[in-house]
Every structure is written in C-alpha cells, then in structure tokens.
Design a protein around this motif. Structure first.
Motif, short mmCIF file in Angstrom:
data_model
loop_
_atom_site.label_atom_id
_atom_site.label_comp_id
_atom_site.label_asym_id
_atom_site.label_seq_id
_atom_site.Cartn_x
_atom_site.Cartn_y
_atom_site.Cartn_z
N GLY A 1 1.41 -11.93 9.15
CA GLY A 1 2.05 -12.48 8.15
C GLY A 1 1.99 -11.44 6.94
N HIS A 2 3.37 -11.77 6.02
CA HIS A 2 3.18 -11.06 4.84
C HIS A 2 3.30 -9.21 5.28
CE1 HIS A 2 4.15 -14.20 2.30
NE2 HIS A 2 3.13 -14.28 3.05
N HIS A 3 3.73 -8.35 6.24
CA HIS A 3 3.11 -7.18 6.67
C HIS A 3 4.31 -6.16 6.88
CE1 HIS A 3 4.96 -9.64 9.74
NE2 HIS A 3 5.26 -8.58 10.92
N VAL A 4 3.93 -4.80 7.00
CA VAL A 4 4.82 -4.30 6.96
C VAL A 4 5.26 -3.42 8.61
CG1 VAL A 4 5.47 -1.98 6.21
CG2 VAL A 4 4.51 -2.97 4.67
N VAL A 5 6.94 -3.90 8.66
CA VAL A 5 7.56 -3.13 9.99
C VAL A 5 8.15 -1.56 9.91
CG1 VAL A 5 9.64 -4.02 11.97
CG2 VAL A 5 7.91 -5.65 10.87
N VAL A 6 6.90 -0.81 10.73
CA VAL A 6 8.48 1.00 10.50
C VAL A 6 9.32 0.81 11.82
CG1 VAL A 6 7.33 3.02 10.42
CG2 VAL A 6 6.64 1.23 9.28
N ILE A 7 10.33 1.09 11.90
CA ILE A 7 11.32 0.83 12.87
C ILE A 7 10.98 2.41 13.30
CG2 ILE A 7 13.32 0.73 13.73
CD1 ILE A 7 13.96 -1.72 12.17
N GLY A 8 10.66 3.13 14.48
CA GLY A 8 11.00 4.13 14.28
C GLY A 8 9.16 5.18 14.16
N TYR A 9 8.46 5.70 15.14
CA TYR A 9 7.72 6.21 14.60
C TYR A 9 7.86 8.15 14.89
CZ TYR A 9 2.13 6.27 12.78
OH TYR A 9 1.47 6.50 13.21
N GLY A 10 8.56 8.45 14.51
CA GLY A 10 8.65 9.85 14.36
C GLY A 10 8.07 11.07 12.93
N THR A 11 8.34 11.69 12.70
CA THR A 11 7.80 12.51 11.23
C THR A 11 7.52 11.17 9.90
OG1 THR A 11 8.18 14.93 12.67
CG2 THR A 11 7.76 14.26 10.21
N LYS A 12 9.29 10.87 10.26
CA LYS A 12 9.46 10.11 8.76
C LYS A 12 8.89 8.90 8.71
CE LYS A 12 13.60 10.38 9.80
NZ LYS A 12 15.52 10.26 9.58
N GLY A 13 8.69 8.34 10.00
CA GLY A 13 7.53 7.01 10.05
C GLY A 13 6.41 7.56 9.64
N ARG A 14 5.95 8.17 10.58
CA ARG A 14 4.21 8.58 10.61
C ARG A 14 4.25 8.91 8.73
NH1 ARG A 14 5.01 11.63 15.29
NH2 ARG A 14 5.20 13.25 14.17
N SER A 15 5.28 9.63 8.37
CA SER A 15 4.78 10.02 6.75
C SER A 15 4.70 8.69 6.03
CB SER A 15 5.79 10.86 6.50
OG SER A 15 5.43 12.51 6.80
N ALA A 16 5.59 7.53 6.48
CA ALA A 16 5.82 6.34 5.41
C ALA A 16 4.65 6.00 5.92
CB ALA A 16 7.36 6.18 6.29
N VAL A 17 3.93 5.40 6.60
CA VAL A 17 2.16 5.00 6.94
C VAL A 17 1.49 5.59 6.59
CG1 VAL A 17 1.10 4.19 9.08
CG2 VAL A 17 3.68 3.99 9.37
N GLU A 18 1.30 7.15 6.31
CA GLU A 18 0.08 7.57 5.58
C GLU A 18 0.61 7.48 4.79
OE1 GLU A 18 -1.85 11.59 5.47
OE2 GLU A 18 0.00 11.38 6.22
#
Length: 368
Positions: A140-157
């Motif tokens: 709950g109160h989490h972050v969902v990242v749709i797509g784990y390509g280059t942009k997704g990995r950079s966003a998570v980092e």
C-alpha cells in the motif's frame, strides 16, 4: 519493455498477472541436478559395497552360483526402493552388520532424496504463496513502474537513491528478461500486459500512490493510463511519450505529468552541439549523486518572509498551493509558510554548503 527465480502463477490465463518475488536461491535445475547426482552416487556406492562382499550373500534361486555384478545391481535397487523381494539376502554376520549400519542409512538417504525433491517443489509453491499473501497484506502507498527497460530502470534507480524502499516498488512487465533484471535488483514483479485490469489489480494499483509508465509505445501508454485512472482516480501518474504530439492525449487520458523522451534527448543534443559547456552542466544536473542536482524541498521556518534569491540554495521555482511559480514571479517575492522550493544544490552535503533540512531545522510545514 522488457528464470531462474521461483514464480507463483496467480489464477487466470497466461500473461494475466503472474506475480513473482525476488528470492536469493539457486536455480531449480541446479538443485535437481545436485539431488540426482547424490542419488546416483548412493546407488553406485551400494552396488560396489554388495559386489565386493558377494560371499556374504546368497541367492535363493541360484544358491551355488554366488552373487554376480548384475545380482548386486538388482539387490541394490530393490533394497534402496524398499521393495525387498527376499530372494537375495545377507547371510554372513559382517554382511548383515553392513546392511544394518551402512545400507539401511543409505536407503533412508535415497528415499529422502527422491521424496524430498517432490516435497520441496510443493513446499516452495506453498512458501511462495505465503510470501505473496504477506506481500499483498503489507502492500500500500507504493509505486508501480510499468515497463522495466532503460527508462524504467533509471526511474527506479532515482527513486531508490532518493530514499524509496525497494520493497515498496512493483514492476509490471510481460518480458522474462525484465523479470530477471528486476529480481536481480530486488524488486517484486507482476508479469503481464499493463493494459489489462486484472494485471494492474495484482500490482496493487488501486492502493498505489504513484504510477510511472515507461513503455516504448505511446498507444500502450495511453491504454495503461486510462486503465490505471479507472482503478485509482487519485493516483499520481507520470508517463513517458515517444512523440511530443501524443503528450496532450496522455494528459487528457489522466496522466498528471508527461515526459517526452525524444524531445528531451533532442534538446540535450542540440544544446550540447551549440554549447558543449552548457550541455555538460545539463548532463550534470540529470546525473544523480555527482556535482549538482535539481531537488524539491520544504521551506524552513527561518526562511519564511525572505525572497527566493536570498537563500543558500539556488531557487529556480516555488510551489505554492499546488501551483509552480518561477523564482522571479511577483507572486512569490516573499516566501510563505507551506511553500516548497525547487532548487539547484550540491549533490552531496558539503561543509561549506550544508543541505537545509538535514540538521534538525524546523520546517515551515511543522505544526506550531
């Protein structure tokens, strides 16, 4: 967008919400091969033990011929499998002792290996079911990242580097490579098409605070935005767009913020071409942990009433009542309690430039 980790198939057709959590264990093929080799070693060792002690055994069907190698193999297989026909049996005292203290433990170990493999598979599935159930309970109160390509990995980092817990980030991607990459980064994954409601439900979109959409197709992004907004009208959605002309459509679909990747890269390339120095500074601002960084922070009590230009940080914008004002806008000539600042500051706290808010200063948003 883009398996050696254990997975749990949730109910539903293939590709509609497979949840898998990262777990630092060996590949199932490695574990199975290891068990098979141990079982073969027990089998071969017992055959040799019986064969070299052939004089201590008697075959009821051929009492005068003794025990041959084929008899040893036969006796070993029926003994280790607990079949025990009784046609071949130890008759010498030392052979019976060997059976009691060596072959019997070997039989138990052999059965444990055979049965244990099946039990481990069932237990791992049950364990994975329990882990996913516990994960859902605390999600709950989490972050969902749709797509784990280059942009997704950079966003998570970027999220992780700014204090976001990895356990509060969920990846949605249909690719097995993306799942492996996400698991290696310690992230939970829901494997499936993010335009499907069931997949997004399993990712907990309805309880999420933010959703970041980074697929490589604008049409998929629009469908994902519409589905996310339907499931959670209040979630904050950030989406990437390949083409600038599709950005208004994404905002109309419900995205709070749209980043046009091709335009951003193109502008950076153009700036770097016209002014290599300016391009270096821009790249520095976009690189986390080095040189300069762009950040948003709370206003301190000691800064209330001051003009933005007088603060230690280089203020570039002021957020007031959910609106963003440039630092020179007359509306924000004097900073007010509750304002937030968008600043350019050193990426690391330096003795000569202490980072405001990190030394127990009172924030303007704190209750009096």
């Amino acid at each position: 967008m883009s398996d050696s980790r254990p997975e749990f198939w949730a109910t539903g057709p293939e590709g509609r919400g497979r949840i898998s959590l990262p777990e630092p264990i060996h590949s199932p093929w490695w574990a199975l091969s290891r068990r098979l080799l141990l079982a073969l070693a027990i089998l071969a060792g017992t055959v040799l033990l019986v064969y070299f002690d052939a004089d201590g055994y008697r075959d009821a069907n051929a009492p005068a011929d003794g025990i041959t190698l084929s008899d040893s193999i036969y006796y070993t297989t029926v003994t280790l499998s607990t079949t025990g026909y009784g046609d071949i049996a130890p008759v010498a005292d030392h052979s019976r002792l060997i059976n009691a203290f060596i072959i019997t433990p070997a039989r138990i170990a052999f059965l444990v290996l055979l049965i244990g493999t099946t039990l481990e598979v069932l237990a791992s599935q049950g364990r994975e079911l329990f882990r996913i159930s516990r994960w859902r309970k605390h999600m709950g109160h989490h972050v969902v990242v749709i797509g784990y390509g280059t942009k997704g990995r950079s966003a998570v980092e970027t999220l992780v580097n700014n204090g976001q817990d990895r356990e509060s980030i969920v990846i949605v991607d249909p690719g097995s490579n993306a799942m492996q990459d996400a698991h290696s980064d310690g992230l939970a994954v829901v494997t499936g098409d993010a335009t499907r409601r069931e997949v997004l439900r399993r990712a907990g979109v309805a309880e999420a605070d933010q959703v970041i959409i980074t697929t490589n197709r604008d049409d998929s992004n629009v469908l994902a935005i519409l589905t996310v907004r339907q499931l959670n009208p209040d979630v904050y959605i950030v989406s990437s767009a390949r083409e600038h002309e599709n950005a208004p459509l994404m905002k109309q679909s419900g995205a709070n913020s749209v980043i046009t990747s091709s335009d951003a890269v193109g502008r950076l390339l153009g700036v770097s071409s016209l002014s290599p120095t300016l391009g270096t500074v821009m790249e520095d601002l976009l690189t986390y942990g080095e040189g300069l960084e762009v950040a948003e922070r709370d206003l301190l009590v000691s800064e209330v009433g001051k003009p933005p230009q007088s603060l230690p940080d280089q203020v570039i914008s002021v957020v007031r009542d959910e609106k963003v004002y440039r630092y020179f806008d007359p509306v924000v000539t004097q900073l007010a309690r509750g304002d937030r600042l968008v600043v350019v500051r050193p990426a690391k706290e330096l003795p000569w430039a202490p980072r405001p808010g990190t030394h127990d200063e009172e924030l303007s948003t704190d209750e009096a």
